[in-house]
Enzyme design. Structure first.
Site, PDB file in Angstrom:
ATOM      1  N   SER A  44       0.867  -1.186   0.000  1.00 34.25           N
ATOM      2  CA  SER A  44       0.000   0.000   0.000  1.00 34.25           C
ATOM      3  C   SER A  44       0.897   1.227   0.000  1.00 34.25           C
ATOM      4  O   SER A  44       1.041   1.921   0.987  1.00 34.25           O
ATOM      5  CB  SER A  44      -0.918  -0.008   1.227  1.00 34.25           C
ATOM      6  OG  SER A  44      -0.169   0.036   2.420  1.00 34.25           O
ATOM      7  N   HIS A 160      -3.235  -6.184   2.668  1.00 31.22           N
ATOM      8  CA  HIS A 160      -2.359  -7.220   3.220  1.00 31.22           C
ATOM      9  C   HIS A 160      -3.103  -8.530   3.472  1.00 31.22           C
ATOM     10  O   HIS A 160      -2.542  -9.466   4.040  1.00 31.22           O
ATOM     11  CB  HIS A 160      -1.708  -6.748   4.525  1.00 31.22           C
ATOM     12  CG  HIS A 160      -0.823  -5.557   4.328  1.00 31.22           C
ATOM     13  ND1 HIS A 160      -0.386  -4.774   5.372  1.00 31.22           N
ATOM     14  CD2 HIS A 160      -0.302  -5.014   3.202  1.00 31.22           C
ATOM     15  CE1 HIS A 160       0.377  -3.807   4.891  1.00 31.22           C
ATOM     16  NE2 HIS A 160       0.434  -3.920   3.583  1.00 31.22           N
ATOM     17  N   GLU A 169      -4.567  -2.514   9.312  1.00 25.61           N
ATOM     18  CA  GLU A 169      -3.837  -3.050  10.467  1.00 25.61           C
ATOM     19  C   GLU A 169      -4.542  -2.729  11.783  1.00 25.61           C
ATOM     20  O   GLU A 169      -4.868  -1.574  12.050  1.00 25.61           O
ATOM     21  CB  GLU A 169      -2.421  -2.454  10.515  1.00 25.61           C
ATOM     22  CG  GLU A 169      -1.679  -2.670   9.219  1.00 25.61           C
ATOM     23  CD  GLU A 169      -0.293  -2.033   9.196  1.00 25.61           C
ATOM     24  OE1 GLU A 169       0.206  -1.607  10.263  1.00 25.61           O
ATOM     25  OE2 GLU A 169       0.271  -1.956   8.097  1.00 25.61           O
ATOM     26  N   GLU A 210       1.717  -9.437   7.210  1.00 25.98           N
ATOM     27  CA  GLU A 210       2.550  -8.987   8.331  1.00 25.98           C
ATOM     28  C   GLU A 210       2.411  -9.904   9.541  1.00 25.98           C
ATOM     29  O   GLU A 210       2.726  -9.527  10.674  1.00 25.98           O
ATOM     30  CB  GLU A 210       2.233  -7.530   8.671  1.00 25.98           C
ATOM     31  CG  GLU A 210       2.570  -6.625   7.481  1.00 25.98           C
ATOM     32  CD  GLU A 210       2.450  -5.133   7.754  1.00 25.98           C
ATOM     33  OE1 GLU A 210       1.852  -4.759   8.783  1.00 25.98           O
ATOM     34  OE2 GLU A 210       2.952  -4.354   6.927  1.00 25.98           O
ATOM     35  N   ASP A 250      -3.831   1.137  11.661  1.00 22.02           N
ATOM     36  CA  ASP A 250      -3.357   1.766  10.428  1.00 22.02           C
ATOM     37  C   ASP A 250      -4.460   1.553   9.415  1.00 22.02           C
ATOM     38  O   ASP A 250      -4.646   0.442   8.903  1.00 22.02           O
ATOM     39  CB  ASP A 250      -2.033   1.163   9.940  1.00 22.02           C
ATOM     40  CG  ASP A 250      -1.599   1.784   8.606  1.00 22.02           C
ATOM     41  OD1 ASP A 250      -2.260   2.753   8.169  1.00 22.02           O
ATOM     42  OD2 ASP A 250      -0.612   1.308   8.015  1.00 22.02           O
ATOM     43  N   GLU A 292      -3.108   5.634  12.267  1.00 17.60           N
ATOM     44  CA  GLU A 292      -2.248   5.979  11.124  1.00 17.60           C
ATOM     45  C   GLU A 292      -3.106   6.079   9.857  1.00 17.60           C
ATOM     46  O   GLU A 292      -4.015   5.259   9.675  1.00 17.60           O
ATOM     47  CB  GLU A 292      -1.197   4.874  10.984  1.00 17.60           C
ATOM     48  CG  GLU A 292      -0.273   4.989   9.787  1.00 17.60           C
ATOM     49  CD  GLU A 292       0.713   3.806   9.758  1.00 17.60           C
ATOM     50  OE1 GLU A 292       1.018   3.218  10.822  1.00 17.60           O
ATOM     51  OE2 GLU A 292       1.159   3.462   8.652  1.00 17.60           O
ATOM     52  N   ASP A 319       1.639   8.196   7.155  1.00 17.76           N
ATOM     53  CA  ASP A 319       2.526   7.259   6.442  1.00 17.76           C
ATOM     54  C   ASP A 319       2.470   7.629   4.957  1.00 17.76           C
ATOM     55  O   ASP A 319       3.354   8.333   4.459  1.00 17.76           O
ATOM     56  CB  ASP A 319       2.058   5.823   6.705  1.00 17.76           C
ATOM     57  CG  ASP A 319       2.741   4.789   5.811  1.00 17.76           C
ATOM     58  OD1 ASP A 319       3.752   5.118   5.178  1.00 17.76           O
ATOM     59  OD2 ASP A 319       2.262   3.634   5.734  1.00 17.76           O
ATOM     60  N   LYS A 344       9.940   5.006   7.010  1.00 21.51           N
ATOM     61  CA  LYS A 344      10.294   3.846   6.183  1.00 21.51           C
ATOM     62  C   LYS A 344      11.454   4.270   5.293  1.00 21.51           C
ATOM     63  O   LYS A 344      11.284   5.130   4.408  1.00 21.51           O
ATOM     64  CB  LYS A 344       9.103   3.451   5.314  1.00 21.51           C
ATOM     65  CG  LYS A 344       7.910   2.879   6.100  1.00 21.51           C
ATOM     66  CD  LYS A 344       6.697   2.790   5.193  1.00 21.51           C
ATOM     67  CE  LYS A 344       5.601   1.902   5.770  1.00 21.51           C
ATOM     68  NZ  LYS A 344       4.329   2.047   5.012  1.00 21.51           N
ATOM     69  N   HIS A 372       8.659  -1.304   9.364  1.00 18.58           N
ATOM     70  CA  HIS A 372       8.884  -2.300   8.304  1.00 18.58           C
ATOM     71  C   HIS A 372       8.015  -1.961   7.101  1.00 18.58           C
ATOM     72  O   HIS A 372       7.246  -1.008   7.131  1.00 18.58           O
ATOM     73  CB  HIS A 372       8.514  -3.694   8.830  1.00 18.58           C
ATOM     74  CG  HIS A 372       7.053  -3.845   9.167  1.00 18.58           C
ATOM     75  ND1 HIS A 372       6.448  -5.051   9.396  1.00 18.58           N
ATOM     76  CD2 HIS A 372       6.058  -2.921   9.319  1.00 18.58           C
ATOM     77  CE1 HIS A 372       5.170  -4.879   9.654  1.00 18.58           C
ATOM     78  NE2 HIS A 372       4.917  -3.607   9.625  1.00 18.58           N
ATOM     79  N   LYS A 395       7.131  -0.383  14.393  1.00 21.85           N
ATOM     80  CA  LYS A 395       6.020  -1.139  13.821  1.00 21.85           C
ATOM     81  C   LYS A 395       6.654  -2.222  12.983  1.00 21.85           C
ATOM     82  O   LYS A 395       7.253  -1.950  11.941  1.00 21.85           O
ATOM     83  CB  LYS A 395       5.192  -0.182  12.943  1.00 21.85           C
ATOM     84  CG  LYS A 395       3.756  -0.603  12.781  1.00 21.85           C
ATOM     85  CD  LYS A 395       2.968   0.459  12.047  1.00 21.85           C
ATOM     86  CE  LYS A 395       3.006   0.202  10.569  1.00 21.85           C
ATOM     87  NZ  LYS A 395       1.794   0.658   9.861  1.00 21.85           N
TER      88      LYS A 395
HETATM   89  P1  PGA Z   1       3.132  -1.328   3.100  1.00 18.85           P
HETATM   90  O1  PGA Z   1       2.272  -1.300   4.436  1.00 18.85           O
HETATM   91  O2  PGA Z   1       4.507  -1.722   3.443  1.00 18.85           O
HETATM   92  O3  PGA Z   1       2.388  -2.316   2.259  1.00 18.85           O
HETATM   93  O4  PGA Z   1       3.080   0.071   2.522  1.00 18.85           O
HETATM   94  C1  PGA Z   1       2.752  -0.894   5.675  1.00 18.85           C
HETATM   95  C2  PGA Z   1       2.022   0.334   6.163  1.00 18.85           C
HETATM   96  O5  PGA Z   1       1.134   0.857   5.470  1.00 18.85           O
HETATM   97  O6  PGA Z   1       2.339   0.841   7.225  1.00 18.85           O
HETATM   98 ZN    ZN Z   2       0.725   2.573   6.872  1.00 21.51          ZN
END
Ligand code: PGA
Ligand code: ZN
Length: 436
Positions: A44, A160, A169, A210, A250, A292, A319, A344, A372, A395
């Protein structure tokens, strides 16, 4: 440090898709030092992320091969860097950025640049005779002693999983403990208890990307059913929701927002205002510490409103909104959108720029969460990043799947290594959260 060798290869990530591994060798005071790194990959992704270069050759891995990125390391980055002295990370990352020359690393690919940057960081730590987290703490001018509170994603939805949940999430946050290892244990025990609860309800206990469960809740308000099942799991595991363990979401709302200000949620169209009202209702009724991407990355007006409504009660994390990029983060700080940023490395593409974004956040009193991606590997750099910057939150998924557990195990080792010096701030790692 003089770089003497850089080698790249294609390896696989946790989803079985190709990603890039780099091995780097450097010489300092007549001795050789080594560092390696594997980059992760998101599903995503935010639109403003640095470019992940994929081959697009449908005959290999359905187009997801990374041989072009590997070739860029071997043929463009290695020849330009080998034989050169780089006294520090900043100069190395400058050289990498110059070689690429684009704003979003689209020439060489962030997946070619970042593993070189991370591998150099580890080689330099080796040359200094210190662990990577201490090397990072030098770069960040921090103490490098804080074990992060884990935000453990125990129910997966959205992109996911395949279970119809819009929210990506559902996390448990064991912030009411004094040690990382105790917090992790509580999180894992709740995960195991939740498995039993889901099983007893006749729901699937298979896991998503995840490592969280991915059951298909049917009937009214499936998202609230998930929250209630997690609350039950916390209690049945012998912990107190809202004092030992908190909840976090999230939403990854960009994924269920077909157009700006519209959200397709539980079979209906919702406005930003309606989503904010729903979140406010949940915040009132459940011990939610952090949300998030509650709204889409295009909905900056909605984000301002969400922050006015909930920003003095809980942590609101950008994010997809900020993509670890100082330009977007500055906009968020200036316009009071959110109060925390997800970090990230591969969204921005070098260690230096990641730390710059974290510094900017820190100065604005925005919390930072080392994170992650949904596509991961055995690489544990984000664990060192969390401790090295003392950001206090990580996370890195659920209590299952080795790609997630590798980071938790790295943190357990760091906690042991730090001994009495280890700090675990618990709830104090969430400055935006006000207890009811
Ligand atoms: P992604 O998801 O690594 O698929 O972007 C993780 C997140 O959205 O925090
Ligand atoms: Zn996210």
């Amino acid at each position: 440090m003089k770089i003497t060798q850089i080698h790249a290869r294609e390896v696989l990530d946790s989803r079985g898709f190709p990603t890039v591994e780099v091995e780097l060798e450097a010489e300092s005071n007549g001795s050789k030092f080594f560092g390696s790194a594997i980059v992760p990959s998101g599903a995503s992704t935010g639109e403003g992320e640095a470019l992940e270069l994929r081959d697009g050759d449908k005959k290999r891995y359905g187009g997801k091969g990374v041989l072009k990125a590997v070739a860029n390391v071997r043929e463009k980055i290695a020849p330009a860097l080998i034989g050169r002295e780089f006294p520090n990370q900043f100069l190395l990352d400058d050289a990498l950025r110059d070689l690429d020359g684009t704003a979003n690393k689209s020439k060489l690919g962030a997946n070619a640049i970042l593993p070189v940057s991370m591998a150099f960081c580890r080689a330099q730590a080796a040359a200094e005779g210190i662990p990577a987290y201490l090397q990072i703490s030098k770069l960040f001018e921090s103490k490098g002693v804080t074990l992060p509170v884990p935000m453990m994603n125990i129910i997966n939805g959205g992109k996911h999983a395949d279970n119809g949940l819009a929210i990506q999430e559902f996390m448990i946050v064991p912030a009411g403990f004094t040690k990382f290892s105790d917090a992790l244990r509580a999180g894992a025990e709740v995960f195991h208890t939740l498995k039993k609860i889901l099983h007893d309800k006749g729901l699937s206990t298979g896991v998503g990307d995840e490592g969280g469960f991915a059951p298909s809740f049917t009937g009214e308000k499936p998202h609230e059913q998930v929250i209630q099942s997690i609350m039950q799991a916390i209690s049945e595991a012998g912990y107190k929701p809202g004092s030992d363990i908190f909840l976090a979401l999230d939403c990854a709302a960009s994924e269920f927002s077909p157009e700006k200000g519209t959200y397709l949620f539980e079979g209906q169209k919702h406005s930003s205002k309606e989503m904010i009202a729903l979140y406010s209702h949940w915040i009132e009724n459940y011990p939610i510490i952090s949300i998030e991407d509650g709204l889409s990355e295009h909905d900056w007006d909605g984000w301002e409103e969400l922050t006015r409504a909930a920003g003095s009660k809980i942590q609101l994390v950008g994010d997809d909104l900020f993509v670890t990029n100082p330009t977007y983060l500055k906009r968020g700080i200036d316009h009071h959108c959110g109060n925390a940023v997800l970090i990230k490395l591969n969204q921005i593409g070098t260690v230096t720029e990641t730390l710059e974004t974290m510094k900017m956040a820190s100065h604005a009193h925005f919390a930072q969460i080392s994170s992650h991606r949904s596509g991961e590997s055995e690489d544990t750099f984000i664990a060192d990043l969390a401790v090295g910057t003392d950001c206090g939150q990580i996370k890195t998924g659920s209590a299952s799947r080795t790609d997630r557990i590798a980071k938790y195990n790295r943190l357990l080792r760091i906690e042991e290594q730090l001994g009495d010096k280890a700090v675990f701030k618990g709830l104090a790692s969430f400055p935006a959260f006000k207890r009811k």
